[in-house]
Every structure is written in structure tokens, then in C-alpha cells.
Design a protein around this motif. Structure first.
Motif, PDB file in Angstrom:
ATOM      1  N   ARG A  94       3.431   1.967  -6.329  1.00  0.00           N
ATOM      2  CA  ARG A  94       2.407   0.915  -6.239  1.00  0.00           C
ATOM      3  C   ARG A  94       2.544   0.126  -4.937  1.00  0.00           C
ATOM      4  O   ARG A  94       1.549  -0.255  -4.321  1.00  0.00           O
ATOM      5  CB  ARG A  94       2.516  -0.008  -7.451  1.00  0.00           C
ATOM      6  N   ARG A  96       3.633   1.274  -2.093  1.00  0.00           N
ATOM      7  CA  ARG A  96       3.109   2.108  -1.015  1.00  0.00           C
ATOM      8  C   ARG A  96       1.587   2.109  -1.009  1.00  0.00           C
ATOM      9  O   ARG A  96       0.962   2.097   0.056  1.00  0.00           O
ATOM     10  CB  ARG A  96       3.633   3.535  -1.173  1.00  0.00           C
ATOM     11  N   ARG A  97       0.997   2.125  -2.176  1.00  0.00           N
ATOM     12  CA  ARG A  97      -0.465   2.090  -2.233  1.00  0.00           C
ATOM     13  C   ARG A  97      -1.000   0.776  -1.672  1.00  0.00           C
ATOM     14  O   ARG A  97      -1.981   0.757  -0.929  1.00  0.00           O
ATOM     15  CB  ARG A  97      -0.930   2.291  -3.672  1.00  0.00           C
ATOM     16  N   ARG A  98      -0.364  -0.318  -2.021  1.00  0.00           N
ATOM     17  CA  ARG A  98      -0.820  -1.613  -1.496  1.00  0.00           C
ATOM     18  C   ARG A  98      -0.683  -1.660   0.030  1.00  0.00           C
ATOM     19  O   ARG A  98      -1.559  -2.188   0.728  1.00  0.00           O
ATOM     20  CB  ARG A  98      -0.020  -2.744  -2.154  1.00  0.00           C
ATOM     21  N   ALA A 100      -0.835   0.920   2.078  1.00  0.00           N
ATOM     22  CA  ALA A 100      -1.882   1.772   2.649  1.00  0.00           C
ATOM     23  C   ALA A 100      -3.232   1.068   2.651  1.00  0.00           C
ATOM     24  O   ALA A 100      -4.005   1.161   3.612  1.00  0.00           O
ATOM     25  CB  ALA A 100      -1.958   3.085   1.869  1.00  0.00           C
ATOM     26  N   VAL A 101      -3.527   0.333   1.578  1.00  0.00           N
ATOM     27  CA  VAL A 101      -4.792  -0.402   1.518  1.00  0.00           C
ATOM     28  C   VAL A 101      -4.827  -1.489   2.585  1.00  0.00           C
ATOM     29  O   VAL A 101      -5.841  -1.696   3.263  1.00  0.00           O
ATOM     30  CB  VAL A 101      -4.996  -0.983   0.106  1.00  0.00           C
ATOM     31  N   ARG A 102      -3.716  -2.203   2.770  1.00  0.00           N
ATOM     32  CA  ARG A 102      -3.682  -3.264   3.780  1.00  0.00           C
ATOM     33  C   ARG A 102      -3.898  -2.695   5.185  1.00  0.00           C
ATOM     34  O   ARG A 102      -4.669  -3.242   5.986  1.00  0.00           O
ATOM     35  CB  ARG A 102      -2.358  -4.014   3.699  1.00  0.00           C
ATOM     36  N   TRP A 103      -3.210  -1.585   5.513  1.00  0.00           N
ATOM     37  CA  TRP A 103      -3.385  -0.987   6.830  1.00  0.00           C
ATOM     38  C   TRP A 103      -4.796  -0.444   7.018  1.00  0.00           C
ATOM     39  O   TRP A 103      -5.359  -0.514   8.120  1.00  0.00           O
ATOM     40  CB  TRP A 103      -2.363   0.123   7.033  1.00  0.00           C
ATOM     41  N   GLY A 104      -5.382   0.126   5.972  1.00  0.00           N
ATOM     42  CA  GLY A 104      -6.758   0.601   6.086  1.00  0.00           C
ATOM     43  C   GLY A 104      -7.744  -0.532   6.341  1.00  0.00           C
ATOM     44  O   GLY A 104      -8.651  -0.404   7.167  1.00  0.00           O
ATOM     45  N   CYS A 105      -7.546  -1.658   5.643  1.00  0.00           N
ATOM     46  CA  CYS A 105      -8.418  -2.820   5.887  1.00  0.00           C
ATOM     47  C   CYS A 105      -8.244  -3.346   7.302  1.00  0.00           C
ATOM     48  O   CYS A 105      -9.220  -3.727   7.971  1.00  0.00           O
ATOM     49  CB  CYS A 105      -8.121  -3.908   4.866  1.00  0.00           C
TER      50      CYS A 105
END
Length: 378
Positions: A94, A96-98, A100-105
Motif C-alpha cells: 500500500r 508503494r502504491r501511494r 506511485a500515485v504521488r509521483w504520477g500526480c
């Protein structure tokens, strides 16, 4: 019993006794001798044949893993059970997923910001963006140039005659934005066939009289119908601008039959005064004769003393001959000539461009004005 002689037995030799050590000598320390190859029992063993040692037996191949023979290689290269990846903790997954979402944003925000910046830089004019505005070299802002309409039944002037059929006033370069001109092309009225009165006026003007005048504007295209048009002027109005022999200049205009003239003048915001005068003659040969005399012997009051200027680096315009002159008087911080003159010859039309400024006339706007005027006449 017969006695047999007994063989003589060798006398036993006394065993060699080691010499007694000298009581004064100290016992010798033990010396380590490196191991050496075993010495053969007899010197004759050197010639004995050497028997090679038997090679060590190769290890027996490992037995193939049990299973389907077709899957033998997969089973052989399969990682051992202890090398399998350990299970990932759900909490770590979880996290790592958070991330990845932060870097994508963050990447999306930077992409939108870059796109917005590019649009903000490319949308406005370059001169309106601080830090990107190029220093002005004095050139003016002219509207898009359009060729005037031709009268009914008349075509584009062709070589070698190159007779201009369009209204001469529409062939004069319009005023730039810096002189109060519009940035949109000037709308031309619909072309109309010349009337009988206009033809009569043109015929009367063509006669070599001391006061050759231009044909009067027709009712279909009056001089004041559309703002921005040049004005009709008499051919001998040019004589008032001559500093030299005005009588000789009048004779040239009458001999070569000047049939019409027009002029436009403006003063730009930098103080440069520009005058463009067009003279139409009865034929191309007469126009060239007047052009040759004016560029060689003509003297204008605005630029009394002038020298020839080079135009080899200028943009050439097909069908237009050019002669440029620079005034000998200098002015301004850049020591530019205070006056510049250009003579143009295009078929049956002679153009005269004069630019003056006490602070000096830059080369860039002069070259711009002359080139654009040549484009309209070509």
C-alpha cells in the motif's frame, strides 16, 4: 669319515662407531629440510621406465530429477525452493502504491505547467514578452501588401513592355503603423474602365507642354473616396524639389512625356520624414531615359550632397532597377546619414524614395521601404 675342508668365514668387521662429540661443541639446532622427492634405491633406477598414474575416475553424473522427460530442463533450471521471493507485506504494498500515485500526480502537474508556460510564451507577440523582445533596428510595421485591381480587359504587365495598367495611386506604399497608418490592407474600389473625359485628360497630359499634368481622378475612383490613397499631382511639381538646373529637369520630363504623377508622405514617430513619388511615362524607353538622368544629374533639396551607396546585399526584385544614394552629412549617435535617396525604374514608371532625419536615417528602415515599394512595382 672324510673330513671336508671348511670354507673360511669372513671375519666380522667392527661396526663404525660415531665419533664422540667434542665436549666443547654445542648441540646443533635442528634444520628443517624441505620435502624432496624420494630417491631411488639405486642409481640404476634413473633409467627405469616411468609408469603414468591412472587418471582419477570421473564423478558420476547427478541423476535427472524425477518427472516428465519433456520437462527435464525446466525442472533442472528451476530455482530451489529456498530462493523463491518472500511474500510482500500488504502494508508495504500500500505504501508503494501511494508513492506511485504521488509521483504520477507530480508529473501531471509539471506537464500541465510546462504546457501552460509554452502557450503563454508563444501566444503573444514576441515584442510584448519581457526579456524576449528584440531591440528594434528602426524598421516599420506595414499592413499586408496587396496588388490593386486591373481595369477590365487589362492584364498583368509583361516584359519587355511592362506597362502598368493599374491606378498609379494604388501602387504607392501605404503609411506604416508608426506614422498613423492602419495595419489592415487598404480596400481598393472596384476597377472601372476609363471614361472619355479621363482619356482626353490623359491625351492632353501626354503632350510635351511645360506644365505636364496628371489625369484627373475619375468619378468612379475619387482621390478622397477611400482614406490612405496617394494624391494625384502634376509632373512639374517634382521640379520644385530640384536644387540643380530646374529648366533641364523640366525639359527631360517634357521630352520623355511624363503622363502622370502621384506622391505620398509621412513622418514616423522617430522623426524620419519619408516621401515616395511615382512618375509614369509614355513608354519604357522614355522612362529609362528619365531614370538615367535623374539618378546621375538630379539633385534634391532635401539631400543636396550625396554619394553612391552599395546595394549588392539587398533583396533583388525582378524587373526593377535600383540606385541608392546616401547624404554626406551625418547625425545621431550612430553617425547615420541625415538623408537617403533611392531611384527605381520599373517598366514605364520611375519611383523616387527620399528619407530625411536630422538625427540620422538608419539603413534598415530605408532598405525596408525601398524594397517594399519595388515589390509593388514589379
Amino acid at each position: 669319515m672324510t673330513d671336508q675342508p671348511t670354507a673360511a668365514q669372513p671375519e666380522p668387521q667392527p661396526e663404525s662407531q660415531p665419533a664422540p662429540a667434542s665436549p666443547a661443541a654445542a648441540p646443533a639446532a635442528p634444520v628443517s629440510v624441505p620435502p624432496q622427492a624420494p630417491v631411488p634405491d639405486s642409481v640404476w633406477a634413473r633409467d627405469a621406465p616411468v609408469v603414468p598414474e591412472a587418471p582419477a575416475p570421473a564423478p558420476a553424473p547427478a541423476p535427472a530429477p524425477a518427472g516428465d522427460p519433456a520437462d527435464g530442463l525446466d525442472a533442472f533450471y528451476a530455482p530451489p525452493a529456498e530462493a523463491a521471493a518472500p511474500a510482500v507485506d500488504p502494508e508495504v504494498r500500500r505504501a508503494r502504491r501511494r508513492a506511485a500515485v504521488r509521483w504520477g500526480c507530480a508529473a501531471a502537474v509539471f506537464a500541465l505547467a510546462g504546457t501552460g508556460t509554452a502557450l503563454a510564451v508563444t501566444a503573444p507577440e514576441r515584442t510584448d514578452i519581457p526579456g524576449l523582445a528584440t531591440a528594434s533596428d528602426g524598421r516599420y510595421t506595414f499592413p499586408a501588401l496587396t496588388l490593386p485591381p486591373l481595369p477590365a480587359g487589362q492584364g498583368v504587365p509583361q516584359s519587355p513592355a511592362r506597362t502598368h495598367h493599374a491606378d498609379l495611386r494604388y501602387l504607392v506604399l501605404p503609411a506604416p503603423k508608426e506614422a498613423g497608418g492602419a495595419r489592415v490592407p487598404v480596400p481598393f474600389p472596384s476597377p472601372a474602365a476609363p471614361t472619355a473625359s479621363a482619356s482626353a485628360d490623359a491625351t492632353a497630359t501626354a503632350a510635351p507642354t511645360p506644365a505636364a499634368t496628371a489625369p484627373a481622378p475619375t468619378a468612379a475612383a475619387p482621390a478622397t473616396a477611400t482614406p490612405g490613397f496617394a494624391d494625384w499631382v502634376p509632373c512639374d511639381a517634382f521640379l520644385a524639389e530640384q536644387q540643380g538646373d530646374a529648366a533641364k529637369a523640366r525639359m527631360v520630363l517634357n521630352r520623355d512625356v511624363c503622363v502622370g504623377a502621384t506622391v505620398r508622405e509621412w513622418t514616423a514617430s522617430d522623426g524620419t520624414r519619408t516621401q515616395i513619388r511615382l512618375l509614369r511615362f509614355d513608354s519604357t524607353s522614355e522612362s529609362w531615359d528619365a531614370y538615367t538622368w535623374l539618378r546621375g544629374k538630379g539633385r534634391l533639396k532635401a539631400v543636396p550632397d550625396s554619394d553612391s551607396a552599395s546595394t549588392k546585399d539587398w533583396d533583388t526584385v525582378e524587373g526593377v532597377s535600383l540606385t541608392a544614394l546616401n547624404g554626406t552629412k551625418k547625425g545621431g549617435a550612430k553617425n547615420d546619414p541625415t538623408g537617403r535617396i533611392a531611384y527605381l525604374s520599373a517598366g514605364d514608371v520611375v519611383g523616387i524614395v527620399t528619407m530625411t532625419n536630422p538625427g540620422g536615417v538608419a539603413a534598415a528602415p530605408f532598405r525596408q521601404v525601398v524594397t517594399l515599394q519595388a515589390d509593388l512595382l514589379s
